[in-house]
Design an enzyme around this catalytic site. Sequence first.
Site, PDB file in Angstrom:
ATOM      1  NE  ARG A 115      -7.358   2.369  23.596  1.00  0.00           N
ATOM      2  CZ  ARG A 115      -6.778   1.416  24.336  1.00  0.00           C
ATOM      3  NH1 ARG A 115      -5.465   1.317  24.370  1.00  0.00           N
ATOM      4  NH2 ARG A 115      -7.531   0.607  25.042  1.00  0.00           N
ATOM      5  CE  LYS A 137     -13.370  12.372   3.692  1.00  0.00           C
ATOM      6  NZ  LYS A 137     -14.779  12.330   3.236  1.00  0.00           N
ATOM      7  CD  GLU A 179     -12.785  11.353  -7.555  1.00  0.00           C
ATOM      8  OE1 GLU A 179     -12.885  12.546  -7.197  1.00  0.00           O
ATOM      9  OE2 GLU A 179     -13.628  10.490  -7.235  1.00  0.00           O
ATOM     10  CE  LYS A 211      -8.478  14.227  -0.194  1.00  0.00           C
ATOM     11  NZ  LYS A 211      -9.150  12.962  -0.353  1.00  0.00           N
ATOM     12  CD  GLU A 221     -16.496  15.434   4.483  1.00  0.00           C
ATOM     13  OE1 GLU A 221     -15.445  14.828   4.294  1.00  0.00           O
ATOM     14  OE2 GLU A 221     -17.548  15.174   3.915  1.00  0.00           O
ATOM     15  NE  ARG A 225     -11.318  15.713   3.833  1.00  0.00           N
ATOM     16  CZ  ARG A 225     -10.387  14.950   4.368  1.00  0.00           C
ATOM     17  NH1 ARG A 225      -9.813  15.307   5.491  1.00  0.00           N
ATOM     18  NH2 ARG A 225     -10.005  13.835   3.796  1.00  0.00           N
ATOM     19  CG  ASN A 229     -17.888  14.825  -0.963  1.00  0.00           C
ATOM     20  OD1 ASN A 229     -17.536  13.702  -1.272  1.00  0.00           O
ATOM     21  ND2 ASN A 229     -17.772  15.303   0.254  1.00  0.00           N
ATOM     22  CG  HIS A 232     -17.901  12.662  -5.260  1.00  0.00           C
ATOM     23  ND1 HIS A 232     -17.240  13.485  -6.136  1.00  0.00           N
ATOM     24  CD2 HIS A 232     -17.038  11.654  -4.983  1.00  0.00           C
ATOM     25  CE1 HIS A 232     -16.023  13.003  -6.361  1.00  0.00           C
ATOM     26  NE2 HIS A 232     -15.877  11.892  -5.682  1.00  0.00           N
ATOM     27  CG  HIS A 236     -21.493   8.834  -3.343  1.00  0.00           C
ATOM     28  ND1 HIS A 236     -21.164   9.847  -2.468  1.00  0.00           N
ATOM     29  CD2 HIS A 236     -20.327   8.267  -3.702  1.00  0.00           C
ATOM     30  CE1 HIS A 236     -19.842   9.879  -2.327  1.00  0.00           C
ATOM     31  NE2 HIS A 236     -19.314   8.932  -3.059  1.00  0.00           N
ATOM     32  CG  HIS A 256     -15.941   6.591  -7.348  1.00  0.00           C
ATOM     33  ND1 HIS A 256     -17.068   6.940  -6.632  1.00  0.00           N
ATOM     34  CD2 HIS A 256     -15.027   7.567  -7.125  1.00  0.00           C
ATOM     35  CE1 HIS A 256     -16.833   8.069  -5.986  1.00  0.00           C
ATOM     36  NE2 HIS A 256     -15.598   8.479  -6.267  1.00  0.00           N
TER      37      HIS A 256
HETATM   38  N1  LIG Z   1     -10.287   7.946   1.748  1.00  0.00           N
HETATM   39  C1  LIG Z   1     -10.642   8.790   0.819  1.00  0.00           C
HETATM   40  O1  LIG Z   1     -10.514  10.005   0.967  1.00  0.00           O
HETATM   41  C2  LIG Z   1     -11.180   8.250  -0.469  1.00  0.00           C
HETATM   42  C3  LIG Z   1     -11.369   9.114  -1.551  1.00  0.00           C
HETATM   43  C4  LIG Z   1     -11.835   8.572  -2.763  1.00  0.00           C
HETATM   44  C5  LIG Z   1     -12.122   7.221  -2.856  1.00  0.00           C
HETATM   45  N2  LIG Z   1     -11.928   6.405  -1.758  1.00  0.00           N
HETATM   46  C6  LIG Z   1     -12.200   4.972  -1.836  1.00  0.00           C
HETATM   47  O2  LIG Z   1     -11.287   4.396  -2.757  1.00  0.00           O
HETATM   48  C7  LIG Z   1     -11.863   3.191  -3.264  1.00  0.00           C
HETATM   49  C8  LIG Z   1     -11.614   3.119  -4.742  1.00  0.00           C
HETATM   50  O3  LIG Z   1     -10.227   3.180  -4.988  1.00  0.00           O
HETATM   51  P1  LIG Z   1      -9.616   2.724  -6.382  1.00  0.00           P
HETATM   52  O4  LIG Z   1     -10.416   3.320  -7.484  1.00  0.00           O
HETATM   53  O5  LIG Z   1      -8.182   2.996  -6.313  1.00  0.00           O
HETATM   54  O6  LIG Z   1      -9.992   1.163  -6.433  1.00  0.00           O
HETATM   55  P2  LIG Z   1      -9.176  -0.159  -6.047  1.00  0.00           P
HETATM   56  O7  LIG Z   1      -8.324   0.061  -4.872  1.00  0.00           O
HETATM   57  O8  LIG Z   1     -10.168  -1.248  -6.015  1.00  0.00           O
HETATM   58  O9  LIG Z   1      -8.246  -0.360  -7.318  1.00  0.00           O
HETATM   59  C9  LIG Z   1      -8.835  -0.644  -8.562  1.00  0.00           C
HETATM   60  C10 LIG Z   1      -8.240  -1.904  -9.182  1.00  0.00           C
HETATM   61  O10 LIG Z   1      -6.926  -1.620  -9.649  1.00  0.00           O
HETATM   62  C11 LIG Z   1      -6.007  -2.594  -9.140  1.00  0.00           C
HETATM   63  N3  LIG Z   1      -4.719  -1.903  -9.063  1.00  0.00           N
HETATM   64  C12 LIG Z   1      -4.296  -1.036  -8.132  1.00  0.00           C
HETATM   65  N4  LIG Z   1      -3.111  -0.529  -8.468  1.00  0.00           N
HETATM   66  C13 LIG Z   1      -2.742  -1.125  -9.618  1.00  0.00           C
HETATM   67  C14 LIG Z   1      -1.615  -1.029 -10.467  1.00  0.00           C
HETATM   68  N5  LIG Z   1      -0.638  -0.155 -10.233  1.00  0.00           N
HETATM   69  N6  LIG Z   1      -1.552  -1.838 -11.544  1.00  0.00           N
HETATM   70  C15 LIG Z   1      -2.569  -2.683 -11.829  1.00  0.00           C
HETATM   71  N7  LIG Z   1      -3.673  -2.788 -11.097  1.00  0.00           N
HETATM   72  C16 LIG Z   1      -3.756  -2.019  -9.997  1.00  0.00           C
HETATM   73  C17 LIG Z   1      -6.615  -3.031  -7.850  1.00  0.00           C
HETATM   74  O11 LIG Z   1      -6.105  -4.281  -7.451  1.00  0.00           O
HETATM   75  C18 LIG Z   1      -8.086  -3.066  -8.223  1.00  0.00           C
HETATM   76  O12 LIG Z   1      -8.383  -4.230  -8.942  1.00  0.00           O
HETATM   77  C19 LIG Z   1     -13.322   3.223  -2.896  1.00  0.00           C
HETATM   78  O13 LIG Z   1     -13.572   2.281  -1.884  1.00  0.00           O
HETATM   79  C20 LIG Z   1     -13.550   4.627  -2.372  1.00  0.00           C
HETATM   80  O14 LIG Z   1     -14.527   4.672  -1.371  1.00  0.00           O
HETATM   81  C21 LIG Z   1     -11.466   6.898  -0.581  1.00  0.00           C
END
Ligand SMILES: NC(=O)c1ccc[n+]([C@@H]2O[C@H](COP(=O)([O-])OP(=O)(O)OC[C@H]3O[C@@H](n4cnc5c(N)ncnc54)[C@H](O)[C@@H]3O)[C@@H](O)[C@H]2O)c1
Length: 353
Positions: A115, A137, A179, A211, A221, A225, A229, A232, A236, A256
């Site tokens: 938990r 999040k 972003e 942020k 949110e 917050r 978006n 976005h 999306h 994305h």
């Molecule tokens: N929680 C939140 O507030 C929030 C906000 C925005 C996005 N997200 C989520 O984040 C996700 C996308 O994140 P992302 O764009 O980082 O994608 P990801 O985590 O898939 O990373 C992209 C690629 O880069 C690789 N990678 C990561 N670090 C690396 C490094 N230093 N060197 C080489 N390769 C590396 C990963 O293995 C992957 O293949 C989505 O699922 C989205 O929904 C969450």
Amino acid sequence: VIEVTVELNERPYPVLVGSGARFGLADVISSSAQRAVLVTQPDLRRCDWFADIDPKIAFDVIEIPEGEAAKNLATVEALVRRFVQVGLGRHDVVVAVGGGIVTDVAGFAAASYHRGTPYVNVATTLLGQVDAAIGGKTGVNLPEGKNLVGAFWQPDAVLCDIDTLETLSDREWACGRGEIAKYAFLVGSTPELSLLDLSITEQVARCAAIKAEVVAADEREGDRRMILNYGHTLAHAIEAAAFPDDTSQARWDIRHGEAVAIGLMFAAQLARRLGRIDDDRVALHRGVVEKLGLNGELPADADAQELLTYMTRDKKAHHDLTFVLDGSDGVQVVRGIDPADVLATLADMEDRS
Ligand SMILES: NC(=O)c1ccc[n+]([C@@H]2O[C@H](COP(=O)([O-])OP(=O)(O)OC[C@H]3O[C@@H](n4cnc5c(N)ncnc54)[C@H](O)[C@@H]3O)[C@@H](O)[C@H]2O)c1
């Protein structure tokens, strides 16, 4: 290393940005932790910088698969079962080492394990450093949609080591820049164009600070917050339309952050149509998107009606069309947008491309 604080009342936490930030991991782990798990992906474990990620207590490394398809409840189940097997206790610590996929999944596993177990994010993508790793999040996807199961669970700290980005692909850099483009419009009534001229460390720190400020003002949110978006809603929809029902073949190869750049141009043009901003302000959006090396054009075969359908389903929309739109007071949440204005704006974009 630049320190930014997420000023949450009950428990503020640091975001440390800069070259070598990864070496500070042990310092941000609570003294009550006797064991750590490092959650990461196979390819990241092979990067040179990975060996420096040392919690300086007993630890195990647990890998999760790569990609959005692995961001699901099955991965969380496998992960928390491994936590039990390695003897992780509720006062120990989960360390997520990776991009948004890893921090979302490991964060949610930490939120649910006993938990709520402490966790630290070591963000290794540009997108993770400026956005996903900060703000608490966490969550995973369902077959029915993205991020439908999750929890608000704040990390104890976020480390954004710029050196880890050296191994990142050009495409992932571009994704993070989508972003960053968004952040240029989030503060005050005029775009923060100076953001674009900062060093990468300062740029990440500035985005993290924006942020952090928004999250501190509105952890769960509400409308404040929701401005995060910006760009976005259409992004999306484009991502959803890229994967039409039950085919694994993507219709468009759009990441994305690239979709966010298109979403920003759309939001600017919709705001222009609604009389909220003028042509110069639309041009400023285009200038920011282009300066960051992004393309804000709709995919050539995008179907406006289909995109509208996806936007109506957006979980931020309470059964009406809601957008974050620029205006004389800066970006705001605007509800009850007429679908006809959305379709007309998409048609204008199609004519341009
Ligand atoms: N929680 C939140 O507030 C929030 C906000 C925005 C996005 N997200 C989520 O984040 C996700 C996308 O994140 P992302 O764009 O980082 O994608 P990801 O985590 O898939 O990373 C992209 C690629 O880069 C690789 N990678 C990561 N670090 C690396 C490094 N230093 N060197 C080489 N390769 C590396 C990963 O293995 C992957 O293949 C989505 O699922 C989205 O929904 C969450």
